[in-house]
Write a protein that holds these residues in place. Structure first.
Motif, PDB file in Angstrom:
ATOM      1  N   UNK A  40      33.545  51.913  39.874  1.00  0.00           N
ATOM      2  CA  UNK A  40      33.204  51.336  38.578  1.00  0.00           C
ATOM      3  C   UNK A  40      31.886  51.908  38.081  1.00  0.00           C
ATOM      4  N   UNK A  41      31.748  51.986  36.757  1.00  0.00           N
ATOM      5  CA  UNK A  41      30.478  52.393  36.175  1.00  0.00           C
ATOM      6  C   UNK A  41      29.391  51.400  36.543  1.00  0.00           C
ATOM      7  N   UNK A  42      28.164  51.876  36.619  1.00  0.00           N
ATOM      8  CA  UNK A  42      27.050  51.026  37.051  1.00  0.00           C
ATOM      9  C   UNK A  42      26.850  49.840  36.106  1.00  0.00           C
ATOM     10  N   UNK A  43      27.141  50.032  34.788  1.00  0.00           N
ATOM     11  CA  UNK A  43      26.967  48.930  33.844  1.00  0.00           C
ATOM     12  C   UNK A  43      27.885  47.760  34.182  1.00  0.00           C
ATOM     13  N   UNK A  44      29.111  48.070  34.607  1.00  0.00           N
ATOM     14  CA  UNK A  44      30.061  47.018  34.980  1.00  0.00           C
ATOM     15  C   UNK A  44      29.591  46.303  36.234  1.00  0.00           C
ATOM     16  N   UNK A  45      29.147  47.071  37.222  1.00  0.00           N
ATOM     17  CA  UNK A  45      28.686  46.496  38.496  1.00  0.00           C
ATOM     18  C   UNK A  45      27.513  45.558  38.248  1.00  0.00           C
ATOM     19  N   UNK A 225      40.486  46.561  23.469  1.00  0.00           N
ATOM     20  CA  UNK A 225      39.703  47.399  24.389  1.00  0.00           C
ATOM     21  C   UNK A 225      40.593  48.206  25.334  1.00  0.00           C
ATOM     22  N   UNK A 226      41.902  47.878  25.381  1.00  0.00           N
ATOM     23  CA  UNK A 226      42.813  48.503  26.346  1.00  0.00           C
ATOM     24  C   UNK A 226      43.435  49.790  25.805  1.00  0.00           C
ATOM     25  N   UNK A 227      43.751  50.702  26.687  1.00  0.00           N
ATOM     26  CA  UNK A 227      44.685  51.798  26.424  1.00  0.00           C
ATOM     27  C   UNK A 227      45.405  52.110  27.730  1.00  0.00           C
ATOM     28  N   UNK A 278      40.439  50.306  30.151  1.00  0.00           N
ATOM     29  CA  UNK A 278      39.803  49.604  29.050  1.00  0.00           C
ATOM     30  C   UNK A 278      38.306  49.892  29.041  1.00  0.00           C
ATOM     31  N   UNK A 279      37.694  49.627  27.899  1.00  0.00           N
ATOM     32  CA  UNK A 279      36.248  49.643  27.796  1.00  0.00           C
ATOM     33  C   UNK A 279      35.719  48.287  28.256  1.00  0.00           C
TER      34      UNK A 279
END
Length: 599
Positions: A40-45, A225-227, A278-279
């Motif tokens: 996961x990206x650090x922002x999510x963590x 936000x999904x794709x 998703x974003x």
């Protein structure tokens, strides 16, 4: 960093019904569930950590750029994953399969083992023409072995991407060379026992179909936000001599073709959620952890309901009621202001909708948009002409002080044919004959490739032959994308309305860019986040307060000079030499810098 828990199983069991308030403080991490976030990206963590969950960040590894560029080139590679050694003890595993990782350069020192317990060393062989070694599918299989060889309850959350398979040549390096052991195949879904994969397919149109209100509301609120990049099939079971759909498999979302793009499944003590890409993934994970999963698997969330009685009014702390009422008042004021802003946004959207119509519409709506644009531009007499019951006419006529401007307008999915471009010439000659004057200016305006975003279109959309023919026939060619950009050039002060009105009367390819600009140079380096750059000036007078026009990627921006430096000294004006510019707005590298010429 590996998270190390202390006596977690015994501590949780002992405190489930008798936790005292001095054991956990507000800044401490809730020990259970143990959650591993993979790739996961650090922002999510960080967003999930802020909720005091016990998080360990991990990775399947990064792809390696292997320099096998010629015949007989070969390189040995090792896995570079970072997974907890006690992964089987984790309660929740969340995996982001997004394939956005940039390959790292090959480093021999990172792909050779330093310590050996035998006279053989196993590794992976890559050979020409392979230039990327992707360890992630193999690492995914390692995770699968660690997860599903135990009987503990598990929650698995997956953000799915396209399925990709990799071949791995496993070799043993010995004192006399290397020997091939075997070739193994794994894919990026190898961490699952059953992935129910159907096909790779990309899209954004998604419908929420799960019946559960709380899940339905969560997915509906984040739907935009999904794709999706993959679809799944609904597994079946053999019951009473026939195949029936597995009731433990629940579709959550489908695409416009009714294919499953998200589901959850409960099997062998494992609850698995599979979502599309998703974003802002934290907007799904945090509500799952706080509101949905505790009721589905309460054993994994022993702390989720502790002290909930404190939220009842009879146990409120001093000042709580007053503060809560103040919060409600603030929310009312905020919501009122938010509504006012939304109304202003809607009003603004309606007022300027013709600008979007310029780059999206066709037929009548496009003609109306161009007409409104020309009236905003300052043309006083703009008339619609074309109709079905008459011979083919121009779409718009604009009465000029010394003549007539006639305009043919089209909105098309592709680019213009020669006949589309030249149709206006026939009308021009007819108008000249009617007026007995050669004072008619002809212009063809097209909204080309209108189903694409304008920057993804072919710009300009006209061939060299079409442009030459237009010059010879003395007619103009223009796109609505140029009109759209021209609007903002005028608003930003780079252009004047009268300049654009004059340019619309040009022949050949009409370009809505300023004429009286002198190129000072190209910005190779920027400093202070784009506010400072250096140019070499040759024989041109520039002073503090002058405006500069910045061009990059077919767009323009007006900036002003706040200060100038020569040899690290501030100056008010310069004529030549290497000059440092401090401007009022940031620019990007490779921008072209212009100044208005007095010539």
């Amino acid at each position: 960093m590996v998270f190390k828990s202390k006596n977690k199983a015994k501590a949780i069991e002992d405190t489930h019904t008798k936790i005292d308030s001095d054991i956990y403080t507000e800044n401490m991490t809730i020990p259970k569930p143990q959650i591993c976030l993979i790739d996961f990206d650090s922002e999510v963590v960080e967003a999930i950590k802020k909720k005091s969950f016990n998080i360990r960040s991990a990775t399947f590894g990064l792809p390696i750029s292997v320099p096998n560029f010629e015949n007989y080139d070969k390189k040995f590679c090792l896995l570079n994953y970072d997974l907890p050694t006690n992964i089987h003890e984790y309660d929740i595993i969340a995996i982001d399969m997004n394939d956005n990782k940039v390959p790292i350069p090959y480093d021999v020192s990172q792909n050779v083992r330093e310590n050996h317990k035998s006279n053989k060393s196993l590794c992976f062989l890559t050979e020409f023409p392979q230039t990327i070694f992707d360890p992630r599918p193999f690492s995914a299989n390692i995770l699968q072995l660690g997860l599903f060889n135990n009987k503990a309850k598990l929650i698995l959350i997956v953000f799915a991407s396209q399925k990709e398979e990799q071949k791995y040549s496993i070799v043993s390096i010995e004192n006399d060379g290397y020997r091939t052991h075997e070739v193994q195949k794994y894919h990026n879904y190898s961490f699952m026992n059953n992935e129910y994969f159907e096909k790779n397919l990309n899209g954004k149109e998604i419908e929420v179909v799960v019946e559960s209100d709380i899940l339905h509301n969560l997915l509906s609120s984040t739907n935009k936000l999904f794709h999706y990049e993959v679809t799944f099939y609904h597994p079946t079971k053999w019951i009473d001599s026939r195949n029936v759909k597995d009731e433990n498999f629940v579709p959550l979302m489908i695409n416009r073709s009714k294919e499953i793009v998200s589901y959850f499944n409960f099997s062998n003590e494992t609850l698995m959620f599979v979502f599309p890409q998703m974003k802002e993934k934290e907007k799904i994970i945090i509500p799952l952890l706080e509101e949905i999963l505790p009721s589905m698997m309460p054993d994994i969330f022993p702390h989720s309901t502790l002290f909930s009685w404190k939220d009842k009014e009879e146990y409120w702390l001093p000042n709580h009621k007053e503060l809560d009422e103040e919060k409600v008042r603030i929310e009312r004021v905020y919501n009122k202001k938010l509504l006012e802003i939304d109304l202003k946004i809607n009003k603004n959207t309606i007022e300027y909708s013709y600008l979007h119509d310029l780059i999206t519409e066709t037929d009548e709506k496009l003609v109306d948009a161009v007409k409104k644009y020309l009236e905003w531009l300052g043309f006083e007499n703009v008339n619609k002409m074309d109709s079905e019951d008459r011979i083919k006419e121009e779409d718009l006529q604009v009465q000029l002080e010394n003549g007539l401007l006639i305009i043919e307008i089209k909105g098309i999915g592709g680019t213009s044919k020669d006949s589309d471009c030249s149709q206006i010439s026939k009308i021009k000659f007819r108008r000249c004959k009617e007026r007995d004057k050669f004072d008619v200016v002809a212009l063809y305006i097209v909204n080309h490739q209108r189903y694409l975003a304008p920057k993804q279109r072919r710009n300009p959309p006209f061939s060299e032959t079409q442009i030459t023919d237009a010059e010879n026939d003395e007619r103009g060619l223009l796109t609505t994308w140029d009109l759209f950009k021209g609007y903002f050039l005028i608003i930003d002060g780079i252009f004047k309305k009268e300049d654009v009105r004059t340019k619309l009367l040009n022949k050949g390819l009409v370009k809505l860019i300023p004429d009286k600009l002198k190129l000072l140079g190209k910005v190779n380096e920027i400093f202070k986040d784009g506010l400072v750059f250096i140019l070499k000036i040759e024989n041109y007078h520039i002073k503090v307060g002058d405006n500069l026009t910045v061009s990059l990627d077919d767009s323009f921006q007006l900036v002003s000079i706040n200060s100038l430096q020569v040899n690290d000294n501030n100056v008010n004006e310069v004529n030549s030499g290497e000059v440092g510019f401090l401007i009022n707005k940031p620019i990007r590298r490779n921008a072209l810098i212009y100044i208005e010429s007095s010539e």
